[in-house]
Motif scaffolding. Sequence first.
Motif, short mmCIF file in Angstrom:
data_model
loop_
_atom_site.label_atom_id
_atom_site.label_comp_id
_atom_site.label_asym_id
_atom_site.label_seq_id
_atom_site.Cartn_x
_atom_site.Cartn_y
_atom_site.Cartn_z
N ILE A 59 -28.41 37.57 -36.49
CA ILE A 59 -27.71 36.30 -36.42
C ILE A 59 -26.23 36.67 -36.33
CG2 ILE A 59 -27.20 34.13 -37.58
CD1 ILE A 59 -29.85 34.43 -39.08
N PRO A 60 -25.59 36.49 -35.19
CA PRO A 60 -24.22 36.97 -35.01
C PRO A 60 -23.26 36.45 -36.08
CG PRO A 60 -25.16 36.38 -32.90
CD PRO A 60 -26.12 35.92 -33.94
N LYS A 61 -22.32 37.31 -36.44
CA LYS A 61 -21.40 37.01 -37.54
C LYS A 61 -20.52 35.80 -37.26
CE LYS A 61 -17.96 40.34 -35.83
NZ LYS A 61 -17.24 41.61 -36.13
N GLU A 62 -20.31 35.46 -35.98
CA GLU A 62 -19.49 34.30 -35.65
C GLU A 62 -20.21 32.97 -35.93
OE1 GLU A 62 -18.55 37.66 -32.76
OE2 GLU A 62 -20.36 36.64 -33.49
N GLY A 63 -21.51 33.04 -36.13
CA GLY A 63 -22.31 31.84 -36.32
C GLY A 63 -23.27 31.65 -35.17
N ALA A 64 -24.31 30.87 -35.40
CA ALA A 64 -25.37 30.70 -34.39
C ALA A 64 -26.02 29.35 -34.57
CB ALA A 64 -26.41 31.82 -34.54
N PRO A 65 -26.76 28.90 -33.56
CA PRO A 65 -27.46 27.62 -33.68
C PRO A 65 -28.63 27.70 -34.67
CG PRO A 65 -27.24 28.30 -31.38
CD PRO A 65 -26.90 29.48 -32.22
N GLN A 66 -28.78 26.67 -35.44
CA GLN A 66 -29.99 26.47 -36.22
C GLN A 66 -30.67 25.23 -35.68
OE1 GLN A 66 -29.75 25.26 -40.41
NE2 GLN A 66 -31.53 26.52 -40.87
N TRP A 67 -31.96 25.31 -35.43
CA TRP A 67 -32.68 24.21 -34.82
C TRP A 67 -33.90 23.84 -35.65
CZ3 TRP A 67 -37.29 26.40 -34.26
CH2 TRP A 67 -37.34 27.78 -33.95
N PHE A 68 -34.37 22.65 -35.40
CA PHE A 68 -35.57 22.12 -36.08
C PHE A 68 -36.51 21.58 -35.01
CE2 PHE A 68 -31.98 21.74 -38.91
CZ PHE A 68 -32.46 22.19 -40.13
N ASP A 69 -37.77 21.96 -35.08
CA ASP A 69 -38.78 21.39 -34.21
C ASP A 69 -39.54 20.31 -34.97
OD1 ASP A 69 -38.20 22.85 -31.94
OD2 ASP A 69 -39.47 24.52 -32.52
N MET A 70 -39.73 19.18 -34.30
CA MET A 70 -40.23 17.98 -34.96
C MET A 70 -41.65 17.64 -34.53
SD MET A 70 -37.53 17.28 -36.70
CE MET A 70 -38.01 15.67 -37.34
N LEU A 71 -42.41 17.07 -35.44
CA LEU A 71 -43.73 16.52 -35.13
C LEU A 71 -43.56 15.02 -34.91
CD1 LEU A 71 -45.61 18.36 -38.00
CD2 LEU A 71 -45.91 18.84 -35.56
N ALA A 72 -43.98 14.55 -33.75
CA ALA A 72 -43.79 13.14 -33.41
C ALA A 72 -44.99 12.61 -32.64
CB ALA A 72 -42.52 12.96 -32.58
N ILE A 73 -45.15 11.30 -32.66
CA ILE A 73 -46.28 10.64 -32.00
C ILE A 73 -45.75 9.77 -30.87
CG2 ILE A 73 -48.26 9.11 -32.33
CD1 ILE A 73 -48.16 9.79 -35.32
N PRO A 74 -46.12 10.04 -29.62
CA PRO A 74 -45.66 9.19 -28.51
C PRO A 74 -46.08 7.73 -28.71
CG PRO A 74 -46.57 11.24 -27.66
CD PRO A 74 -46.88 11.20 -29.14
#
Length: 374
Positions: free
Chosen positions: A272-287
């Motif tokens: 994880i680069p020292k400058e910072g990096a993206p953190q993401w979340f994958d979601m469970l959803a119902i169409p």
Amino acid sequence: MKLRLLSLGIAATLLAACGGKDDAAQGPGDGGEEKVLNVYNYSDYIAEETIPGFQEQTGIRVTYDVYDSDEVLETKLLAGSSGYDVVVPTLNFFGRQIQAGVFMKLDKGKIPNLANIDPKILERIAGQDPGNEYGVPYMMGTTGIGYNVDKITEIFGSTEVANSWDIVFKPENISKLKDCGVTLLDTPADMLPIALHYLGEDPHSGDPEKLQKAADLIKSIRPYVQNFHSSQYVSALANGSICLAVGWSGDIIQARDRAEEAENGVNVAYSIPKEGAPQWFDMLAIPADAKHPQNAHAFINYLLDPQVAANNTNYIHYANPVSAATPLVDEEIRNDPTIYPPEEVAAKMFTYAINSPETDRLYTRLWTEIKQGK
């Protein structure tokens, strides 16, 4: 956000699970629904035993299809009549898809395992899903740098340079890696915000001038990039055919483990680069047009069971949001700071913005220019 090639083991399991049509699967379920469920998720993003376990517990037959980018999923959702009951969009796509009306609100009474989710994570997600009405988090991770330890050490004398985005965005660094192979994610939704952040700009910016600067930065390193892909880099890192990849945390850790299992002499690491990096979340959803919403709620609830969540994390090496699952996760995984980052690292992370349609079109145009080398 975690693209891996579907393993033969899970493929065989799912084919077997979907092939038979026993009486239980044919009969109606709760609410008069047929006992079937259609799931659309990233490839290799679930433990091998999860689908069979759900089917055995509920009698609901699961058809499990896979995709390799949020853009593919979004196109299908916006077209309507996707045919799926549960989908797994990344948070920034999910937020704007809520605005487009493609999901139904969750009946939280049918998901008692919601109580198992870390409330801090729900609070963070609520910025794009107010009240957590439309989805629940499935997995979370980071986007960073995967690299071949021995080749980086041979070229630079140590691996210290791999702890910074400098190894990617400084031509004098990445040019040294051209012969051993560099892959970038084939998604502007990841790469342009990372470039903005590296330049000291707001990674959420939709300012055309700033985005052009980010695109120009990536164009400056384009001659040294072997390809853009969002799944092939896993096997390429594991077999040593590339030495650097910008990719998703669990994918790169999976590549590391594959190389170790193959005993092929390839040593893969993730930073994880020292400058910072993206953190993401994958979601469970119902169409909104799901044909089996009751079964979808049952499946989401099953995935939030602590043991099930821990099994999924142990298999795919992404952190899950279920607090009670953490003690059940393999010690090596839960103590890995690249999977469960410490507070000082997490403090430098950023999430992705919900882009306007105009910004999305600009992203697409700039990305096309980058890939074509224009």
